[in-house]
Enzyme design. Structure first.
Site: not given
Length: 387
Positions: A146-148, A185
């Site tokens: 996850p790249c948030q 990413n």
């Protein structure tokens, strides 16, 4: 089917037919120009880094020759963008992992032959899992943690726990010991904490025996994706082989336009069976949308949502934005889930589970399959050399 010329000729009339000449003049005054290449400088710096002795760019053959069925495991798989691309490249998915149940349902629907684990990666024991399916040899581990927390689109919090899920990715790699890994990413990960996050990733891979590690920014549009979507791609191997990246296939002036991907879909008739659905608007709301120029947004406080796409250009990077997707380049509505999927290069046969908003969320978070396909095809000749 209308040609691009027809669309360009008619677009202003479609957008402004409800308004006066004075309003038309105001909208022309505030027309924006498309912004491309946010990461161009960083991309060039990475390409000119002479300290990386393993990274190479190779021409991709559409049908790379191989007599071997190379296998992969997809972690943080989402709906399956990387898997779809790798399957198109001729690679075989063996196992996958995704914590979100709706994205997992989409993955299982589209890849029923793959053994799928729906749950927290911290609870994923890869050796036990693979033992249950006959202990097949795994040649690649791929995925996009996850790249948030890394994204420049929002506040970058270095203490966001999602930033450290790549350590779980590395744990799984250390147990499976594939020949190659591919980790995707957002480019913002490379500058986070002044490059400390990138260096930490490199050091962690080196610590488990993957000393040959590289990173590059690949612009999805350069590989036939009708969308500006740069991605940071880490490739590493434990055999001190080259890390092959696909050479760009298109120059910026050759990038595919948004209408080349979506203009044949019905304009105002939904097709739920293939996720061609969008947020419904009242007539008053459509009048407001008609005033939004290309590159402009319906809202000042949500400038990246309800933003009109440019005609004749690749799509801006698509995202879900809680139903506030981008506005269609020449229709007075937001783009549909299937239009989003087309801009990501998912085939129409790839169906997304869940509500329309959940489908949009899955699509907006996915890796474009076409980009993943090119990466997979670049890898195959080097997998051949190892085998």
């Amino acid at each position: 089917m209308r040609t691009r010329t027809d669309l360009i000729v008619n677009v202003k009339a479609l957008q402004l037919s409800l308004f006066t000449e004075q309003e038309d003049h105001i909208l022309h005054k505030y027309d924006k120009k498309p912004k491309l290449g946010r990461y161009e400088r960083l991309k060039r710096q990475l390409e000119q880094n002479h300290d990386d002795h393993y990274k190479i760019f190779v021409k991709v053959k559409e049908q790379p020759e191989t007599s071997f069925n190379y296998t992969f495991v997809d972690l943080f798989a989402g709906a399956g963008g990387i898997t779809q691309g790798f399957v198109q490249a001729g690679l075989k998915p063996i196992a996958s992992l995704e914590i979100n149940p709706i994205a997992s349902a989409t993955y299982v629907k589209n890849f029923p032959q793959c053994h799928h684990f729906c749950g927290d990666i911290a609870e994923f024991l890869p050796i036990n899992w693979l033992n249950q399916i006959g202990s097949p040899e795994i040649h690649l581990v791929v995925g996009g943690p996850p790249c948030q927390g890394f994204s420049v689109a929002g506040q970058r919090n270095p203490n966001d726990p999602r930033n450290f899920l790549f350590y779980e990715f590395i744990r799984v790699v250390s147990e499976i010991r594939p020949w190659y890994i591919v980790m995707e990413n957002v480019p913002g990960i490379l500058t986070m904490n002044k490059g400390a996050v990138k260096e930490a990733i490199f050091e962690e891979f080196k610590a488990i025996g993957y000393e040959a590690i590289s990173v590059a920014i690949l612009e999805s549009a350069a590989y036939g994706v009708p969308q500006i979507r740069p991605r940071a791609i880490f490739i590493a191997n434990r055999l001190k082989m080259p890390n092959p990246y696909p050479e760009p296939q298109l120059l910026p002036e050759q990038y595919l336009s948004i209408e080349s991907a979506i203009s044949d879909l019905p304009e105002y008739k939904s097709i739920p069976e293939i996720n061609h659905e969008w947020t419904r608007h009242s007539s008053e709301y459509m009048k407001r949308i008609a005033q939004v120029p290309p590159g402009g947004s319906l809202y000042k406080s949500y400038a990246d949502a309800f933003k009109r796409q440019y005609l004749g250009k690749p799509s801006m990077t698509i995202k879900e934005n809680h139903g506030g997707t981008h506005i269609h380049p020449y229709l007075n509505r937001v783009i549909s889930a299937r239009e989003m999927a087309r801009l990501q290069t998912f085939p129409d046969s790839f169906i997304f589970e869940g509500t329309m908003k959940k489908a949009m969320w899955q699509i907006g978070n996915a890796v474009p399959p076409r980009l993943a396909e090119c990466i997979g095809k670049a890898l195959i000749p080097y997998l051949n050399k190892i085998s």
